[in-house]
Scaffold this motif. Structure first.
Motif, short mmCIF file in Angstrom:
data_model
loop_
_atom_site.label_atom_id
_atom_site.label_comp_id
_atom_site.label_asym_id
_atom_site.label_seq_id
_atom_site.Cartn_x
_atom_site.Cartn_y
_atom_site.Cartn_z
N LEU A 124 0.82 -1.21 0.00
CA LEU A 124 0.00 0.00 0.00
C LEU A 124 0.86 1.26 0.00
O LEU A 124 0.48 2.28 -0.59
N PHE B 170 1.81 1.74 -3.47
CA PHE B 170 0.65 2.24 -4.21
C PHE B 170 0.51 3.75 -4.01
O PHE B 170 0.27 4.50 -4.98
N LYS C 61 2.88 5.49 -6.08
CA LYS C 61 2.76 5.15 -7.50
C LYS C 61 4.01 4.44 -8.01
O LYS C 61 4.49 4.69 -9.13
N ASP D 240 5.09 1.19 -9.20
CA ASP D 240 4.61 -0.10 -9.71
C ASP D 240 5.62 -1.21 -9.48
O ASP D 240 5.24 -2.36 -9.21
N MET E 116 5.38 -2.36 -5.92
CA MET E 116 4.14 -3.10 -5.73
C MET E 116 4.30 -4.53 -6.23
O MET E 116 3.88 -5.49 -5.58
N VAL F 39 -4.52 -6.34 -4.01
CA VAL F 39 -4.31 -5.95 -5.40
C VAL F 39 -5.67 -5.71 -6.08
O VAL F 39 -5.83 -4.76 -6.86
N VAL G 74 -7.03 -2.32 -5.05
CA VAL G 74 -6.36 -1.24 -5.78
C VAL G 74 -6.95 -1.11 -7.19
O VAL G 74 -7.20 0.00 -7.67
N GLN H 230 -8.95 2.13 -8.79
CA GLN H 230 -8.56 2.78 -10.04
C GLN H 230 -9.63 2.68 -11.12
O GLN H 230 -9.43 3.17 -12.23
N ASP I 174 -6.38 2.27 -0.28
CA ASP I 174 -6.95 1.71 -1.51
C ASP I 174 -8.47 1.58 -1.44
O ASP I 174 -9.07 0.88 -2.26
#
Length: 785
Positions: free
Chosen positions: A519, A522, A525, A527, A530, A550, A553, A557, A729
Motif C-alpha cells: 500500500l 501504491f 505510484k 509499480d 508493488m 491488489v 487497488v 482505479q 486503496d
C-alpha cells in the motif's frame, strides 16, 4: 474571631518494623526501601485506611481499577495481594498482616499508626498569604509536590527514592557490606535482561525435542524475569543447539543480556537427568546450576518443573512469587511429550512467519492431547489472522474452557483473545491492560492493544503500543507488521519505507507487513515496488491476502474487469488453502464495491454465494446484509441483519457500526434519507473502524445529498478524504471525491469542485471505459451510485 486549625493530612503509616510514605510512594522496612510495584502499593494503602476491617473485593476493584470489571480476570486482585505479601515477607499459609476473608475480601491485621511528617498548619488570615501555602493547581513547584490522599490510586509513577550515599556505606562493617551487595546483585536480576539460549536433547530420544518449549513456558511464567524473546536471540545465533559457549555468550552480550540460561536432558539409565545453567553473559562465569534426576519417562516433566523452579529461586525470585506463578508443566502445557513436540514444530514455523503452515502441527498436538489448551489458542489466533472468525471462535472457546490448564500468562492470552474474537472490544482492551499490569515487560499485550486500536480506526493510539512492542521484541515478525500498519495509517511514510527496504529478500516476514509495504508503494505510484510485494506472496499460504489487496487497488482505479478477475483469483487461492470464510470475505468485499459502483445484480450474486460459503459466520452475514441492502434486496438484507444481531449481541462493532449502516442503506433504498441520517448519527465514533473501510461517512454524505443538504454532505465526503491513510486503496475515496465535486458545484464553490474532480481524474485515469461511476460522471448525471 479565632482561626480554625485544619486537620492534619496523613502522610503515611507505621506497623511492626514497616513504614509507608504515601507522597514518596515508599515502603520501608527498618529504614531500608523495599521495591514494590504500584498496584500492590496502592492495595496496601487502601487496607491501611481501615485496619481490622474487611475491605470487599468489589471495593478493592473500584479503588484499584476504577469501575472496570474484568470478569474472568478477577485473579488480578489475587496476584496483587500475592505481590504485596511477598513485599511484606509473608510466607504461604501465614497471615501476619494481610488476611484473606474467604468469599468476602481482605483486611489488614495488626496495629497501625498514622504518620504526620509535617505539622498541621494554621491558615493565614483572610487576605494574607502563607509562605508555605500550596501553589494553585497547575503551578506545582518541584520542591513541594502535591499531597496524595491515603489510599487514592494515582496514575502517576511514584517519585524515586534517594539513593543511599557513599558515606553511609563506609560506616558499615565489611561483612555487612558484602551481605548487602549480595542482596543487591540478586535483586538486580529481576530488571536485567535474561537470555534463554536453548535446551538441547542429548538423551538419544527425539520425543524430548519439545522440552525447550516447556522450559521456556516455565521461565515466561515468572513476572520477575525479564526474558529476551527467542526470535531475537535466534537472529544473533541461528543454531544455538550446535553453537559454542563463546558464540552463545557473544549473542547474549550483543542483545544487552546479563544472564545466559541453557539446559539439557541426558539419558542416565534407568532414567534421565535434567541440567540447567545460568551464566554471566559478560565473562561466562557460572552463576548457578541445577541437576535433577527423573527415574522414568513419566517423571521428566516434573523434573523439569523442579529444575526451573530452582533456577528461578537461585536468580533471586522471591518465594511468594514462585509459589503464585508455578503451574506444573503437565497441566500448563501437556503431559504428552509427542503433543509437546508437535506444538514445538508449530511454534518454530509461526516464529518464522509461516503461521498458516503451522496449522497442521497444532492440530496434531490436539489430536495427541485433546486437553492441550494452548494449542487450541494458537489455532484460534491463526484462524483469526486468516479472517476465519468462525473457526477462530470455536478454537478459542475450547481454549477458554480449558484455561485453568495454563499458566497465568497463558490464561490471560486465552481470555483476551476470546473476548476479542467475540467482538467485546472494551473487555478485550481491559484484559490486555490487566495483562500489562502483571507482566509489564511483555510485548504481546502491547502488540495486541495496537491491533485493537487499529481495528477501531485509532492509529495514533495504536502507534505507541506498536512501538513499545517492537522495542521489547524487535525480532518478532508480528510486532514488526503491526508497527508497519500503524506507521502507514498515521502517515509515518519515511519510517515505513525504511522498514520495507529492509525486508526485501528476507525470510520469515508476515503477510501483514508486505500488505503495508504494498500500500505504501501504491501511494507512491511505485509499480515496481508493488510487484515485488506481490511476487513475495506467490506460492505462499498468504497469497490470497495480497491478491485481495491488489484487487482493491484495481477497483480503486476503476479497473473493474481487472478487479473482478483479481478477486476471483484471491477467492480461489483462499479455497485452495481450505479457508472458506476468507474466500467468503473476499466475495463480500467485492459485493460491497459492486453495489456502491452501481452493479446490483453482481452484488447480490456475490453476497448470496458468500453466505453459502460461510453460513455460520456472523461477520459474513453482516457484510452480505450491507451489500444486499445497498443493491436493493431489502427483504434478504433485513433477514440476515436480524440473524447477525441475534447471534452476536455483545459484538461492539457489529451492533454499533455495521447494523446501523445496514439499516441506513435500506432507508436510502426506500428513499428515506432523513431516516438514514438519523440512524447513522450514533455511528460517528466508529466511522473509521476497519470493518467498514470508510463507508459510514460516505453513506451519511449520500443521505444528506439526497435530503437536499449539500453543505452537510460536503462535510461527510471531506471526512472520507481526510482519513484516506486508514485505507489508502478504499474505493470510497474516489467515490467521495466524485460526490464532493457535485455538491460543491451546488454550493457555488467552483474551485473546490475542480480540486475534487482532479482527485477523481487522478484515481480513474486508467479506468475501464464502461466503468459506471465514471460514465455517469462524464454524462453529468447526479444520481447516487
Amino acid at each position: 474571631m479565632s482561626s480554625k486549625v485544619s486537620q492534619p493530612i496523613c502522610d503515611g503509616y507505621r506497623f511492626d518494623q514497616f513504614e509507608v510514605r504515601i507522597r514518596a510512594g515508599l515502603l520501608l522496612r527498618d529504614g531500608k526501601r523495599i521495591k514494590m510495584e504500584e498496584l500492590p502499593f496502592q492495595l496496601l494503602l487502601v487496607l491501611l485506611e481501615t485496619p481490622g476491617e474487611i475491605v470487599s473485593k468489589e471495593t478493592l476493584h473500584r479503588r484499584l481499577w476504577g469501575d472496570r470489571i474484568f470478569g474472568e480476570l478477577d485473579n488480578g486482585l489475587q496476584v496483587a495481594t500475592g505481590k504485596l505479601r511477598e513485599a511484606l515477607g509473608e510466607r504461604a499459609g501465614t497471615a501476619r498482616h494481610i488476611e484473606t476473608v474467604r468469599r468476602r475480601g481482605y483486611r489488614f491485621i495488626g496495629q497501625v499508626e498514622p504518620l504526620f511528617l509535617s505539622p498541621p498548619e494554621t491558615p493565614a488570615a483572610p487576605g494574607e498569604a502563607s509562605a508555605d501555602s500550596a501553589p494553585p493547581p497547575g503551578s506545582e513547584s518541584p520542591a513541594t509536590p502535591e499531597l496524595r490522599e491515603a489510599g487514592r490510586l494515582s496514575r502517576l509513577r511514584s517519585k524515586p527514592a534517594f539513593a543511599i550515599s557513599l558515606v553511609s556505606f563506609l560506616v558499615l562493617a565489611v561483612a555487612a557490606l558484602f551481605f548487602y551487595q549480595h542482596l543487591r546483585k540478586r535483586s538486580a536480576i529481576g530488571s536485567a535482561l535474561v537470555v534463554l539460549a536453548g535446551f538441547t536433547n542429548e538423551s538419544g530420544d527425539d520425543s524430548y525435542n519439545g522440552l525447550g518449549l516447556a522450559f521456556q513456558v516455565k521461565l515466561e511464567e515468572s513476572p520477575y524475569l525479564n526474558l529476551v524473546s527467542e526470535q531475537k536471540f535466534l537472529r544473533q545465533v541461528p543454531e544455538p543447539a550446535t553453537a559454542s559457549l563463546q558464540q552463545l555468550l557473544r549473542g547474549c552480550t550483543s542483545l544487552g543480556g546479563k544472564v545466559l540460561i541453557t539446559g539439557q536432558i541426558l539419558g542416565q539409565p534407568p532414567g534421565y537427568e535434567i541440567r540447567t545453567y545460568a551464566r554471566s553473559c559478560s565473562n561466562g562465569s557460572l552463576l548457578t546450576s541445577q541437576t535433577v534426576k527423573a527415574q522414568g519417562r513419566d517423571m521428566v516433566l516434573a523434573a523439569l518443573d523442579q529444575a526451573a523452579d530452582e533456577m528461578r529461586k537461585d536468580l533471586g525470585e522471591p518465594d511468594a512469587s514462585r509459589q503464585r506463578f508455578n503451574m506444573p508443566l503437565a497441566q500448563a502445557t501437556t503431559s504428552s511429550l509427542a503433543a509437546l513436540r508437535a506444538f514445538t514444530l508449530g511454534e518454530e514455523k509461526r516464529a518464522n512467519g509461516q503461521e498458516f503452515e503451522a496449522i497442521h502441527d497444532y492440530k496434531l498436538a490436539i489430536d495427541l492431547d485433546p486437553q492441550f489448551a494452548l494449542a487450541y489458542a494458537r489455532l484460534g489466533t491463526i484462524y483469526s489472522n486468516a479472517a476465519e472468525t468462525t473457526q477462530s471462535a470455536e478454537q478459542f472457546k475450547k481454549a477458554f474452557d480449558l484455561r485453568e490448564r495454563t499458566t497465568d500468562r497463558e490464561r490471560l492470552y486465552i481470555a483476551a483473545h476470546f473476548y476479542s474474537i467475540s467482538g467485546q472490544t472494551q473487555r478485550t482492551i481491559e484484559a490486555y491492560e490487566l495483562w500489562l499490569s502483571l507482566y509489564s515487560r511483555d510485548d504481546l499485550p502491547n502488540n495486541n492493544l495496537a491491533i485493537e486500536y487499529l481495528d477501531l480506526g485509532e492509529p495514533e493510539k495504536a502507534l505507541g503500543f506498536a512501538r513499545t512492542s517492537a522495542k521489547l521484541d524487535s525480532a518478532s515478525s508480528l510486532s514488526e507488521a503491526v508497527l508497519a500498519r500503524a506507521e502507514l495509517e498515521t502517515g509515518e511514510q519515511a519510517q515505513l519505507q525504511s522498514l520495507c527496504n529492509d525486508v526485501q529478500g528476507r525470510q520469515g516476514d508476515s503477510a501483514m507487513l508486505h500488505e503495508s509495504c504494498f500500500l505504501l508503494a501504491f501511494l507512491g505510484k511505485d509499480d515496481i515496488a508493488m510487484q515485488k510485494q506481490i511476487q513475495w506472496s506467490r506460492g505462499k499460504a498468504a497469497e490470497s491476502e495480497l491478491l485481495d489487496d491488489v484487487a482493491w487497488v484495481a477497483m480503486y482505479q476503476g479497473k473493474l474487469s481487472s478487479g473482478r478477475s483479481l478477486f476471483a483469483q484471491a477467492r480461489q487461492a483462499a479455497l485452495a488453502q481450505g479457508f472458506a470464510e476468507l474466500a467468503a470475505t473476499i466475495e463480500v468485499d467485492e459485493a460491497l464495491l459492486e453495489a456502491d459502483f452501481g452493479y446490483p445484480r453482481e452484488a447480490q450474486t456475490l453476497s448470496i454465494d458468500a453466505l453459502r460459503l460461510a453460513p455460520e459466520s456472523v461477520g459474513i452475514r453482516a457484510s452480505a446484509a450491507l451489500a444486499l441492502g445497498r443493491s436493493g434486496n431489502i427483504a434478504l438484507a433485513e433477514l440476515e441483519a436480524a440473524k447477525a444481531a441475534a447471534e452476536a449481541p455483545l459484538n461492539t462493532i457489529l451492533n454499533e457500526a455495521q447494523l446501523p449502516s445496514i439499516h441506513a442503506a435500506i432507508q436510502l433504498q426506500k428513499h428515506a434519507p432523513q431516516a438514514a441520517i438519523q440512524i447513522l448519527e450514533p455511528v460517528r465514533p466508529y466511522d473509521k473502524c476497519s470493518a467498514l473501510n470508510l463507508a459510514p461517512a460516505y453513506y451519511r454524505g449520500l443521505a444528506f445529498q439526497a435530503a437536499g443538504d449539500p453543505g452537510h454532505a460536503a462535510v461527510e465526503f471531506r471526512s472520507v478524504l481526510a482519513h484516506h491513510a486508514l485505507m489508502p486503496d478504499s474505493p470510497y475515496i474516489p467515490l467521495a471525491a466524485l460526490q464532493l465535486g457535485k455538491v460543491l458545484r451546488q454550493l457555488g464553490d467552483s474551485t473546490g469542485a475542480a480540486s475534487a474532480d482532479r482527485q477523481v481524474q487522478d484515481a480513474w485515469e486508467h479506468a475501464d471505459p464502461g466503468f459506471l461511476p465514471l460514465r455517469k460522471s462524464l454524462n453529468s448525471k447526479e444520481s447516487i451510485p
